[in-house]
Motif scaffolding. Structure first.
Motif, PDB file in Angstrom:
ATOM      1  N   LYS A 355       0.852  -1.182   0.000  1.00  0.00           N
ATOM      2  CA  LYS A 355       0.000   0.000   0.000  1.00  0.00           C
ATOM      3  C   LYS A 355       0.892   1.237   0.000  1.00  0.00           C
ATOM      4  O   LYS A 355       1.399   1.651   1.040  1.00  0.00           O
ATOM      5  N   HIS A 356       1.087   1.816  -1.174  1.00  0.00           N
ATOM      6  CA  HIS A 356       1.931   2.999  -1.281  1.00  0.00           C
ATOM      7  C   HIS A 356       1.081   4.261  -1.133  1.00  0.00           C
ATOM      8  O   HIS A 356       0.227   4.548  -1.967  1.00  0.00           O
ATOM      9  N   LEU A 357       1.357   4.980  -0.069  1.00  0.00           N
ATOM     10  CA  LEU A 357       0.671   6.248   0.139  1.00  0.00           C
ATOM     11  C   LEU A 357       1.215   7.292  -0.827  1.00  0.00           C
ATOM     12  O   LEU A 357       0.459   8.002  -1.503  1.00  0.00           O
ATOM     13  N   ALA A 358       2.549   7.398  -0.895  1.00  0.00           N
ATOM     14  CA  ALA A 358       3.180   8.417  -1.737  1.00  0.00           C
ATOM     15  C   ALA A 358       4.576   7.963  -2.124  1.00  0.00           C
ATOM     16  O   ALA A 358       5.183   7.114  -1.466  1.00  0.00           O
ATOM     17  N   ALA A 359       5.084   8.538  -3.203  1.00  0.00           N
ATOM     18  CA  ALA A 359       6.464   8.303  -3.636  1.00  0.00           C
ATOM     19  C   ALA A 359       7.044   9.639  -4.073  1.00  0.00           C
ATOM     20  O   ALA A 359       6.391  10.417  -4.781  1.00  0.00           O
ATOM     21  N   MET A 360       8.282   9.891  -3.666  1.00  0.00           N
ATOM     22  CA  MET A 360       8.968  11.144  -3.968  1.00  0.00           C
ATOM     23  C   MET A 360      10.285  10.838  -4.664  1.00  0.00           C
ATOM     24  O   MET A 360      10.980   9.883  -4.304  1.00  0.00           O
ATOM     25  N   GLU A 361      10.639  11.648  -5.654  1.00  0.00           N
ATOM     26  CA  GLU A 361      11.902  11.449  -6.377  1.00  0.00           C
ATOM     27  C   GLU A 361      12.685  12.752  -6.457  1.00  0.00           C
ATOM     28  O   GLU A 361      12.101  13.823  -6.680  1.00  0.00           O
ATOM     29  N   SER A 362      13.993  12.647  -6.291  1.00  0.00           N
ATOM     30  CA  SER A 362      14.890  13.784  -6.508  1.00  0.00           C
ATOM     31  C   SER A 362      15.787  13.444  -7.687  1.00  0.00           C
ATOM     32  O   SER A 362      16.668  12.605  -7.570  1.00  0.00           O
ATOM     33  N   ASP A 363      15.564  14.095  -8.816  1.00  0.00           N
ATOM     34  CA  ASP A 363      16.372  13.831 -10.014  1.00  0.00           C
ATOM     35  C   ASP A 363      16.481  15.075 -10.881  1.00  0.00           C
ATOM     36  O   ASP A 363      16.403  15.023 -12.104  1.00  0.00           O
ATOM     37  N   GLY A 364      16.656  16.211 -10.231  1.00  0.00           N
ATOM     38  CA  GLY A 364      16.831  17.454 -10.974  1.00  0.00           C
ATOM     39  C   GLY A 364      18.066  18.209 -10.540  1.00  0.00           C
ATOM     40  O   GLY A 364      18.190  19.404 -10.794  1.00  0.00           O
ATOM     41  N   GLY A 365      18.972  17.497  -9.868  1.00  0.00           N
ATOM     42  CA  GLY A 365      20.174  18.141  -9.373  1.00  0.00           C
ATOM     43  C   GLY A 365      20.054  18.532  -7.914  1.00  0.00           C
ATOM     44  O   GLY A 365      18.972  18.507  -7.323  1.00  0.00           O
ATOM     45  N   GLY A 366      21.176  18.907  -7.324  1.00  0.00           N
ATOM     46  CA  GLY A 366      21.208  19.274  -5.915  1.00  0.00           C
ATOM     47  C   GLY A 366      21.251  20.773  -5.704  1.00  0.00           C
ATOM     48  O   GLY A 366      21.956  21.255  -4.811  1.00  0.00           O
ATOM     49  N   PHE A 367      20.508  21.517  -6.501  1.00  0.00           N
ATOM     50  CA  PHE A 367      20.534  22.977  -6.441  1.00  0.00           C
ATOM     51  C   PHE A 367      19.558  23.504  -5.390  1.00  0.00           C
ATOM     52  O   PHE A 367      18.890  22.741  -4.697  1.00  0.00           O
ATOM     53  N   THR A 368      19.443  24.829  -5.286  1.00  0.00           N
ATOM     54  CA  THR A 368      18.598  25.463  -4.272  1.00  0.00           C
ATOM     55  C   THR A 368      17.155  24.988  -4.373  1.00  0.00           C
ATOM     56  O   THR A 368      16.534  25.070  -5.437  1.00  0.00           O
ATOM     57  N   PRO A 369      16.583  24.451  -3.278  1.00  0.00           N
ATOM     58  CA  PRO A 369      15.211  23.947  -3.332  1.00  0.00           C
ATOM     59  C   PRO A 369      14.189  25.041  -3.560  1.00  0.00           C
ATOM     60  O   PRO A 369      14.357  26.182  -3.105  1.00  0.00           O
ATOM     61  N   ARG A 370      13.131  24.673  -4.291  1.00  0.00           N
ATOM     62  CA  ARG A 370      12.011  25.593  -4.516  1.00  0.00           C
ATOM     63  C   ARG A 370      10.705  25.023  -3.990  1.00  0.00           C
ATOM     64  O   ARG A 370       9.810  25.759  -3.631  1.00  0.00           O
ATOM     65  N   GLY A 371      10.565  23.698  -4.013  1.00  0.00           N
ATOM     66  CA  GLY A 371       9.320  23.083  -3.575  1.00  0.00           C
ATOM     67  C   GLY A 371       9.167  21.708  -4.186  1.00  0.00           C
ATOM     68  O   GLY A 371      10.137  20.961  -4.336  1.00  0.00           O
ATOM     69  N   PHE A 372       7.930  21.403  -4.619  1.00  0.00           N
ATOM     70  CA  PHE A 372       7.647  20.068  -5.102  1.00  0.00           C
ATOM     71  C   PHE A 372       6.616  20.098  -6.231  1.00  0.00           C
ATOM     72  O   PHE A 372       5.698  20.923  -6.222  1.00  0.00           O
ATOM     73  N   ASN A 373       6.791  19.198  -7.182  1.00  0.00           N
ATOM     74  CA  ASN A 373       5.785  18.964  -8.215  1.00  0.00           C
ATOM     75  C   ASN A 373       4.906  17.810  -7.758  1.00  0.00           C
ATOM     76  O   ASN A 373       5.407  16.793  -7.270  1.00  0.00           O
ATOM     77  N   LEU A 374       3.602  17.952  -7.921  1.00  0.00           N
ATOM     78  CA  LEU A 374       2.650  16.980  -7.396  1.00  0.00           C
ATOM     79  C   LEU A 374       1.847  16.338  -8.523  1.00  0.00           C
ATOM     80  O   LEU A 374       1.253  17.042  -9.346  1.00  0.00           O
ATOM     81  N   GLU A 375       1.840  15.017  -8.543  1.00  0.00           N
ATOM     82  CA  GLU A 375       1.015  14.256  -9.491  1.00  0.00           C
ATOM     83  C   GLU A 375      -0.025  13.484  -8.692  1.00  0.00           C
ATOM     84  O   GLU A 375       0.284  12.504  -8.013  1.00  0.00           O
ATOM     85  N   ALA A 376      -1.271  13.950  -8.756  1.00  0.00           N
ATOM     86  CA  ALA A 376      -2.369  13.311  -8.034  1.00  0.00           C
ATOM     87  C   ALA A 376      -3.667  13.967  -8.491  1.00  0.00           C
ATOM     88  O   ALA A 376      -3.651  14.918  -9.280  1.00  0.00           O
ATOM     89  N   ASP A 377      -4.784  13.475  -7.991  1.00  0.00           N
ATOM     90  CA  ASP A 377      -6.050  14.126  -8.298  1.00  0.00           C
ATOM     91  C   ASP A 377      -6.091  15.487  -7.603  1.00  0.00           C
ATOM     92  O   ASP A 377      -5.338  15.753  -6.664  1.00  0.00           O
ATOM     93  N   ALA A 378      -6.987  16.340  -8.066  1.00  0.00           N
ATOM     94  CA  ALA A 378      -7.032  17.723  -7.593  1.00  0.00           C
ATOM     95  C   ALA A 378      -7.252  17.816  -6.090  1.00  0.00           C
ATOM     96  O   ALA A 378      -6.665  18.666  -5.408  1.00  0.00           O
TER      97      ALA A 378
END
Length: 466
Positions: A355-378
């Motif tokens: 039962k996976h509640l959520a999955a997160m990936e970091s694959d855009g480099g280790g630069f200054t964080p801005r936030g998160f992109n979300l893929e889910a229903d509205a």
């Protein structure tokens, strides 16, 4: 921080809606507690963070880690040992078969005009390309798009190199948008060139930088279509070749590449987890890909994502924030040229009825964080966006619908929420897939802030669920 606490308390009241005064007070209190706990996470990361030194070890001791290579196997053992040292509840390897492509000897390229004067070019084979079996020499036809290639008469293409020279669009604020738009040249250029009778494909590197570094990256072939060699030119080289062709359309280009594809190899995803204290059957996965291209050290792509994902677990343990749901770090194998690791992880998860509640990936480099992109229903996106005030003091409060990640993509339909860690991307494609992707390009503070941002959101997901 007093001003921040006032705004966070207000956010707690908004979360409570029109409930009783007691419910509102409880929500505000919970929000303040979460603020303090997130502050603990950031303090631990900035004072005693381990990401940077772990990345130094991975990059400088092992280096580039192309799937199937001895370096990739060393990285698997490295990842397992690093997570075992954390004292996690479980660390294990998940077997996966991966492609095994090798570059071979240094590629060579040279253009020769009618007067016999030769000019050497910096090139590299695209991942998965066939070799040239010695020196391959032919004239060159330059195009900007697949449509332009399709419109050329057959005799203009047959027996020549097709030179795809469409730059990334510099007007896009999101460089990933420009990269994706121009990427068809690299991905399918060789196939489309071969369909028209060409003997090879030359591709402008996918970067906004003007330099002498050729950028590799995966390409593919198509059943029933001749497999022709495909190489990338640096952006400076592409500009130079374009100018030479204007002066001498009949110049010859000579390419020599020794790359080849070997039988598939056995490799592994590396997995470590902290068991949830209340809901152990609900899983939050956080990961990056352990493999990299062979030209550099695989620092920003994606050593940073791997060490940040492991750091999420370390930060939760170091701060005593025992997650209520199981948190699992995964170092995926073979994102660059096959996504075998991501597919295997999702396949096993489905077969095991996890039962996976959520999955997160970091694959855009280790630069200054801005936030998160979300893929889910509205509705799910709106729930997660309620936590934005908690991360706003740290510059990681941009929670927007968007692409999450390649390795967690196969979990779509299993996980309720897919999350892509989002950081400043303006410099990423300067070094992406090149010999310049080395440890010295990573900033310690930016890297540790990214891991803390990921850990903060994982903490909230673990505590509140969806």
């Amino acid at each position: 921080m007093r001003t921040s606490f006032r705004s966070l308390a207000l956010a707690g009241l908004l979360l409570a809606g029109a409930g009783s005064a007691t419910a509102q007070s409880t929500a505000a209190s919970a929000t303040k507690t979460d603020s303090l706990n997130i502050r603990k996470i950031y303090d631990e990361a900035l004072l005693r963070g381990r990401s940077y030194e772990a990345l130094r070890d991975l990059c400088t001791r092992i280096g580039g880690r192309l799937s199937g290579s001895p370096q990739a196997e060393q990285a698997v053992q490295w990842g397992k040992m690093e997570m075992e040292k954390m004292g996690l509840d479980r660390v294990y390897l998940q077997e996966v078969m991966v492609p095994h492509w090798v570059r071979g000897a240094q590629e060579k390229a040279r253009a020769t005009g009618a007067k016999g004067r030769g000019i050497d070019f910096n090139v590299c084979a695209l991942g998965g390309s066939v070799g040239t079996k010695g020196k391959l020499k032919a004239q060159v036809v330059e195009v900007k798009s697949m449509a332009e290639l399709a419109a050329l008469p057959a005799e203009k293409v047959r027996g020549k190199f097709v030179f795809f020279n469409r730059p990334m669009n510099p007007t896009y604020m999101e460089t990933g948008h420009a990269y994706g738009e121009a990427g068809d040249q690299r991905r399918i250029g060789a196939v489309e060139a071969a369909k028209r009778g060409a003997i090879g494909a030359l591709v402008r590197s996918l970067t906004l930088a003007h330099d002498d570094f050729p950028h590799t990256g995966t390409m593919r072939y198509e059943d029933g279509v001749a497999q022709v060699p495909a190489a990338a030119l640096s952006t400076n080289g592409a500009d130079q070749l374009s100018q030479l062709l204007k002066a001498d359309p009949d110049l010859n280009f000579e390419l020599e590449m020794a790359c080849q594809t070997l039988p598939e190899a056995k490799s592994y995803n590396v997995i470590g987890e902290i068991k949830g204290s209340k809901y152990p059957d609900e899983i939050i996965t956080v990961g990056g890909h352990l493999d990299s291209w062979d030209l550099g050290q695989g620092a920003h792509d994606d050593g940073t994502g791997c060490v940040q994902s492991m750091e999420v677990l370390r930060l939760l343990k170091a701060t005593g924030l025992k997650p209520e749901r199981t948190v699992r770090a995964v170092l995926f194998m073979n994102e660059e040229n096959g996504v075998r690791g991501g597919n295997k992880y999702a396949e096993v998860a489905k077969a095991s009825q996890e039962k996976h509640l959520a999955a997160m990936e970091s694959d855009g480099g280790g630069f200054t964080p801005r936030g998160f992109n979300l893929e889910a229903d509205a509705a799910t996106v709106r729930k997660v966006q309620r936590w934005q005030p908690l991360l706003r003091p740290y510059g990681s409060a941009e929670f927007n619908p968007g692409h999450s990640g390649t390795d967690i993509g196969p979990l779509k339909g299993q996980a309720k929420l897919l999350i892509g860690f989002d950081c400043d991307s303006q410099r990423y494609f300067d070094i992406h897939h090149t010999a310049a992707d080395t440890f010295d390009k990573v900033n310690r503070r930016e890297l540790e802030l990214g891991g803390a941002s990921m850990a903060a959101l994982v903490y909230l997901l673990s505590k509140y669920g969806l």
